[in-house]
Design an enzyme around this catalytic site. Structure first.
Site, PDB file in Angstrom:
ATOM      1  N   SER A 124      -9.908   4.707  -0.508  1.00 48.83           N
ATOM      2  CA  SER A 124      -9.111   3.688  -1.197  1.00 48.83           C
ATOM      3  C   SER A 124     -10.011   2.737  -1.972  1.00 48.83           C
ATOM      4  CB  SER A 124      -8.327   2.907  -0.138  1.00 48.83           C
ATOM      5  OG  SER A 124      -7.787   1.736  -0.684  1.00 48.83           O
ATOM      6  N   TYR A 149      -7.937  -1.762   8.507  1.00 47.33           N
ATOM      7  CA  TYR A 149      -7.558  -0.592   7.696  1.00 47.33           C
ATOM      8  C   TYR A 149      -8.660  -0.282   6.686  1.00 47.33           C
ATOM      9  CZ  TYR A 149      -5.652   1.966   3.743  1.00 47.33           C
ATOM     10  OH  TYR A 149      -5.491   2.862   2.720  1.00 47.33           O
ATOM     11  N   LYS A 153     -11.595   3.026   6.219  1.00 52.28           N
ATOM     12  CA  LYS A 153     -11.905   3.833   5.030  1.00 52.28           C
ATOM     13  C   LYS A 153     -13.415   3.828   4.781  1.00 52.28           C
ATOM     14  CE  LYS A 153      -7.790   5.224   4.119  1.00 52.28           C
ATOM     15  NZ  LYS A 153      -7.434   6.565   4.552  1.00 52.28           N
TER      16      LYS A 153
HETATM   17  P1  NAD Z   1       1.998   8.071   4.404  1.00 45.43           P
HETATM   18  O1  NAD Z   1       2.085   7.218   5.599  1.00 45.43           O
HETATM   19  O2  NAD Z   1       3.221   8.265   3.583  1.00 45.43           O
HETATM   20  O3  NAD Z   1       1.443   9.523   4.793  1.00 45.43           O
HETATM   21  C1  NAD Z   1       0.542   9.721   5.842  1.00 45.43           C
HETATM   22  C2  NAD Z   1       1.104  10.860   6.697  1.00 45.43           C
HETATM   23  O4  NAD Z   1       0.175  11.122   7.751  1.00 45.43           O
HETATM   24  C3  NAD Z   1       2.436  10.527   7.341  1.00 45.43           C
HETATM   25  O5  NAD Z   1       3.342  11.598   7.111  1.00 45.43           O
HETATM   26  C4  NAD Z   1       2.118  10.389   8.829  1.00 45.43           C
HETATM   27  O6  NAD Z   1       3.201  10.798   9.640  1.00 45.43           O
HETATM   28  C5  NAD Z   1       0.914  11.291   8.969  1.00 45.43           C
HETATM   29  N1  NAD Z   1      -0.030  10.943  10.035  1.00 45.43           N
HETATM   30  C6  NAD Z   1      -0.626   9.749  10.290  1.00 45.43           C
HETATM   31  N2  NAD Z   1      -1.450   9.861  11.343  1.00 45.43           N
HETATM   32  C7  NAD Z   1      -1.374  11.144  11.771  1.00 45.43           C
HETATM   33  C8  NAD Z   1      -1.992  11.878  12.810  1.00 45.43           C
HETATM   34  N3  NAD Z   1      -2.854  11.306  13.649  1.00 45.43           N
HETATM   35  N4  NAD Z   1      -1.670  13.177  12.959  1.00 45.43           N
HETATM   36  C9  NAD Z   1      -0.791  13.797  12.121  1.00 45.43           C
HETATM   37  N5  NAD Z   1      -0.184  13.162  11.116  1.00 45.43           N
HETATM   38  C10 NAD Z   1      -0.467  11.846  10.947  1.00 45.43           C
HETATM   39  O7  NAD Z   1       0.796   7.497   3.502  1.00 45.43           O
HETATM   40  P2  NAD Z   1       0.351   7.884   2.044  1.00 45.43           P
HETATM   41  O8  NAD Z   1       0.678   6.739   1.173  1.00 45.43           O
HETATM   42  O9  NAD Z   1       0.807   9.226   1.699  1.00 45.43           O
HETATM   43  O10 NAD Z   1      -1.234   7.871   2.248  1.00 45.43           O
HETATM   44  C11 NAD Z   1      -1.960   9.045   2.533  1.00 45.43           C
HETATM   45  C12 NAD Z   1      -3.428   8.677   2.712  1.00 45.43           C
HETATM   46  O11 NAD Z   1      -3.895   7.996   1.540  1.00 45.43           O
HETATM   47  C13 NAD Z   1      -3.687   7.724   3.877  1.00 45.43           C
HETATM   48  O12 NAD Z   1      -4.894   8.092   4.494  1.00 45.43           O
HETATM   49  C14 NAD Z   1      -3.810   6.371   3.201  1.00 45.43           C
HETATM   50  O13 NAD Z   1      -4.610   5.482   3.931  1.00 45.43           O
HETATM   51  C15 NAD Z   1      -4.488   6.761   1.903  1.00 45.43           C
HETATM   52  N6  NAD Z   1      -4.264   5.782   0.835  1.00 45.43           N
HETATM   53  C16 NAD Z   1      -2.979   5.449   0.500  1.00 45.43           C
HETATM   54  C17 NAD Z   1      -2.756   4.500  -0.500  1.00 45.43           C
HETATM   55  C18 NAD Z   1      -1.361   4.100  -0.871  1.00 45.43           C
HETATM   56  O14 NAD Z   1      -1.185   3.073  -1.535  1.00 45.43           O
HETATM   57  N7  NAD Z   1      -0.320   4.838  -0.499  1.00 45.43           N
HETATM   58  C19 NAD Z   1      -3.837   3.899  -1.145  1.00 45.43           C
HETATM   59  C20 NAD Z   1      -5.132   4.300  -0.807  1.00 45.43           C
HETATM   60  C21 NAD Z   1      -5.327   5.240   0.195  1.00 45.43           C
HETATM   61  C1  UD1 Z   2      -2.457  -2.964  -0.614  1.00 44.11           C
HETATM   62  C2  UD1 Z   2      -3.581  -3.126   0.357  1.00 44.11           C
HETATM   63  C3  UD1 Z   2      -4.594  -2.027   0.142  1.00 44.11           C
HETATM   64  C4  UD1 Z   2      -3.918  -0.669   0.340  1.00 44.11           C
HETATM   65  C5  UD1 Z   2      -2.722  -0.575  -0.595  1.00 44.11           C
HETATM   66  C6  UD1 Z   2      -1.919   0.677  -0.324  1.00 44.11           C
HETATM   67  C7  UD1 Z   2      -3.672  -5.516   0.794  1.00 44.11           C
HETATM   68  C8  UD1 Z   2      -4.446  -6.759   0.615  1.00 44.11           C
HETATM   69  N1  UD1 Z   2      -4.156  -4.443   0.197  1.00 44.11           N
HETATM   70  O1  UD1 Z   2      -2.988  -3.019  -1.923  1.00 44.11           O
HETATM   71  O2  UD1 Z   2      -5.649  -2.155   1.042  1.00 44.11           O
HETATM   72  O3  UD1 Z   2      -4.831   0.376   0.069  1.00 44.11           O
HETATM   73  O4  UD1 Z   2      -1.850  -1.696  -0.402  1.00 44.11           O
HETATM   74  O5  UD1 Z   2      -1.236   0.617   0.882  1.00 44.11           O
HETATM   75  O6  UD1 Z   2      -2.666  -5.495   1.460  1.00 44.11           O
HETATM   76  N2  UD1 Z   2       2.909  -8.244  -4.550  1.00 44.11           N
HETATM   77  C9  UD1 Z   2       3.815  -9.266  -4.759  1.00 44.11           C
HETATM   78  N3  UD1 Z   2       4.961  -9.255  -4.017  1.00 44.11           N
HETATM   79  C10 UD1 Z   2       5.236  -8.296  -3.089  1.00 44.11           C
HETATM   80  C11 UD1 Z   2       4.297  -7.264  -2.878  1.00 44.11           C
HETATM   81  C12 UD1 Z   2       3.140  -7.279  -3.625  1.00 44.11           C
HETATM   82  O7  UD1 Z   2       3.605 -10.139  -5.593  1.00 44.11           O
HETATM   83  O8  UD1 Z   2       6.285  -8.363  -2.438  1.00 44.11           O
HETATM   84  C13 UD1 Z   2       1.662  -8.231  -5.358  1.00 44.11           C
HETATM   85  C14 UD1 Z   2       0.416  -8.381  -4.502  1.00 44.11           C
HETATM   86  O9  UD1 Z   2       0.094  -9.715  -4.356  1.00 44.11           O
HETATM   87  C15 UD1 Z   2      -0.608  -7.620  -5.340  1.00 44.11           C
HETATM   88  C16 UD1 Z   2       0.215  -6.560  -6.065  1.00 44.11           C
HETATM   89  O10 UD1 Z   2       1.561  -6.994  -5.984  1.00 44.11           O
HETATM   90  O11 UD1 Z   2      -1.162  -8.481  -6.262  1.00 44.11           O
HETATM   91  C17 UD1 Z   2       0.090  -5.178  -5.440  1.00 44.11           C
HETATM   92  O12 UD1 Z   2       0.370  -5.290  -4.049  1.00 44.11           O
HETATM   93  P1  UD1 Z   2       0.496  -4.020  -3.079  1.00 44.11           P
HETATM   94  O13 UD1 Z   2       1.475  -3.059  -3.628  1.00 44.11           O
HETATM   95  O14 UD1 Z   2       0.731  -4.544  -1.705  1.00 44.11           O
HETATM   96  O15 UD1 Z   2      -0.921  -3.339  -3.200  1.00 44.11           O
HETATM   97  P2  UD1 Z   2      -2.397  -3.956  -2.980  1.00 44.11           P
HETATM   98  O16 UD1 Z   2      -2.355  -5.312  -2.453  1.00 44.11           O
HETATM   99  O17 UD1 Z   2      -3.117  -3.759  -4.258  1.00 44.11           O
END
Ligand code: NAD
Ligand code: UD1
Length: 341
Positions: A124, A149, A153
């Site tokens: 991330s 969290y 990473k």
């Molecule tokens: P998500 O929660 O929708 O998907 C993760 C999946 O992994 C879920 O289906 C959950 O049931 C499964 N899971 C979690 N722990 C498990 C375990 N121990 N065994 C088996 N299954 C398990 O999340 P996502 O948004 O699809 O994210 C996927 C990956 O990307 C994660 O590692 C997350 O940290 C990373 N990531 C997500 C974002 C984001 O904004 N969505 C940003 C940066 C990184």
């Molecule tokens: C957040 C996490 C980041 C994680 C990512 C995906 C934090 C500080 N960071 O990123 O580590 O990888 O989610 O899960 O939580 N916002 C509003 N109102 C809302 C929600 C969000 O104004 O109700 C704003 C936030 O202040 C931010 C932007 O929208 O400026 C994006 O927020 P968000 O979607 O939560 O993502 P990140 O904060 O970038």
């Protein structure tokens, strides 16, 4: 290629499974439904006409994961399984460290035992913290994390580097540092399913536009940015999914690399206010909002320099912010319709 997709029932995983299938690969899904449910598997089936092999269980359970490797010849692994709520990680850090680190070690041990050579990890942009350079290149310093969290990473990236560069290691690993994934599949059949009140911006907006939430609170408009709100790099989840397929294909061409991290973003900085306005414009709906105080731990500005992944791997984003917001709204309408039934 036969690809093990851990977390394949989740938001990014399910979209990646669809793209794997349409690129002619064979995904095998492992998920324990800790943050997803069977509906995404159904959606994958409806979109692709295929139902991938599915193993329900915990990626930290070595006996279970070994069984998957015993029963299949796995060419590559995409490790999405992980817990991702920043707030939850602050209140329950041990659960985050156990799940996110243990699952990675389990997968790496199996990759070693069963000679799987390609490994892609979900990292991330959170590893950059508040960046000193914009757009952020991969060479930017990784900052002290503000949450358990984010720390998982960073620790996982370090583990991957150590494992890949160890003597006699024959695994090739790429960590993809996602910026802000948003949107949904254009079919409206798979998307993000936040449990409870969404923490992330776009699901909160779609739920507000749908009337499930009274109003959006924008967390601060007093940042030193053009309109005072934070700036992010919002990437369409389908583009992000495709980055994984390109990355696996790149690794399978026998690259001379051990470990490398790549940004996956659009390279465009978009403010929170701009995003709300674009959502209203493309979808013709209103998003009532108020300005609130800053959210603790928020980064002011964060957007990627995506040059490295374009030059090395040949991937770049193709879909626009408008596409992502249209698809997110379409998905919200579909699930709300479904909830009513
Ligand atoms: P998500 O929660 O929708 O998907 C993760 C999946 O992994 C879920 O289906 C959950 O049931 C499964 N899971 C979690 N722990 C498990 C375990 N121990 N065994 C088996 N299954 C398990 O999340 P996502 O948004 O699809 O994210 C996927 C990956 O990307 C994660 O590692 C997350 O940290 C990373 N990531 C997500 C974002 C984001 O904004 N969505 C940003 C940066 C990184
Ligand atoms: C957040 C996490 C980041 C994680 C990512 C995906 C934090 C500080 N960071 O990123 O580590 O990888 O989610 O899960 O939580 N916002 C509003 N109102 C809302 C929600 C969000 O104004 O109700 C704003 C936030 O202040 C931010 C932007 O929208 O400026 C994006 O927020 P968000 O979607 O939560 O993502 P990140 O904060 O970038």
């Amino acid at each position: 290629m036969k690809i093990l997709v851990t977390g394949g029932a989740g938001f990014i995983g399910s979209h990646t499974v669809v793209e794997l299938i349409s690129a002619g690969h064979t995904p095998i899904i492992l998920d324990n439904f800790s943050n997803s449910d069977r509906s995404s598997l159904k959606g994958i089936e409806q979109i692709t006409g295929k139902s991938p092999l599915f193993y329900e269980g915990d990626a930290c359970d070595i006996a279970f994961v070994r069984r998957i490797f015993e029963e299949n010849t796995i060419d590559g692994i995409i490790h999405f399984a992980g817990l991702k709520s920043v707030g939850e990680s602050v209140t329950d850090p041990l659960r985050y460290y156990r799940n996110n680190i243990d699952s990675l070690i389990t997968l790496l041990e199996c990759a070693k035992t069963y000679h799987t050579k390609s490994f892609v990890f979900s990292s991330s942009a959170t590893v950059y913290g508040e960046p000193d350079v914009l757009p952020i290149p991969e060479t930017a310093e990784r900052k002290v994390s503000l949450s358990p969290y984010g720390n998982t990473k960073k620790i996982c990236e370090d583990i991957l580097q150590d494992v890949a560069t160890a003597e006699n290691s024959d695994i090739h690993i790429i960590a993809l540092r996602y910026f802000n994934p948003i949107g949904a599949h254009p079919s409206g059949l798979i998307g993000e399913l936040p449990i409870g009140v969404p923490n992330n911006l776009v699901p909160f907006i779609t739920q507000t536009a749908m009337g499930k939430r009274e109003k959006l609170t924008i967390f601060g408009d007093d940042y030193p940015t053009p309109d005072g709100t934070c700036i992010r790099d919002f990437i369409h989840v389908v583009d992000l999914a495709k980055a994984h397929i390109r990355t696996l294909e790149y690794l399978s061409q026998g690259q001379n690399l051990t470990y490398r991290a790549y940004n996956v973003g659009t390279g465009l900085g978009v403010s929170v206010k701009q995003l709300v306005e674009t959502f209203e414009e493309v979808n013709g709906v209103k998003v009532p909002y108020v300005i609130g105080t800053r959210r603790t731990g928020d980064i002011m500005t964060c957007y990627a320099d995506p040059t490295l992944i374009r030059n090395d791997i040949g991937w770049q984003s193709e879909l626009s912010l408008a596409d992502a917001l249209r698809d997110a709204w379409n998905w919200e309408k579909n699930i709300s319709e479904h909830d009513k039934k």
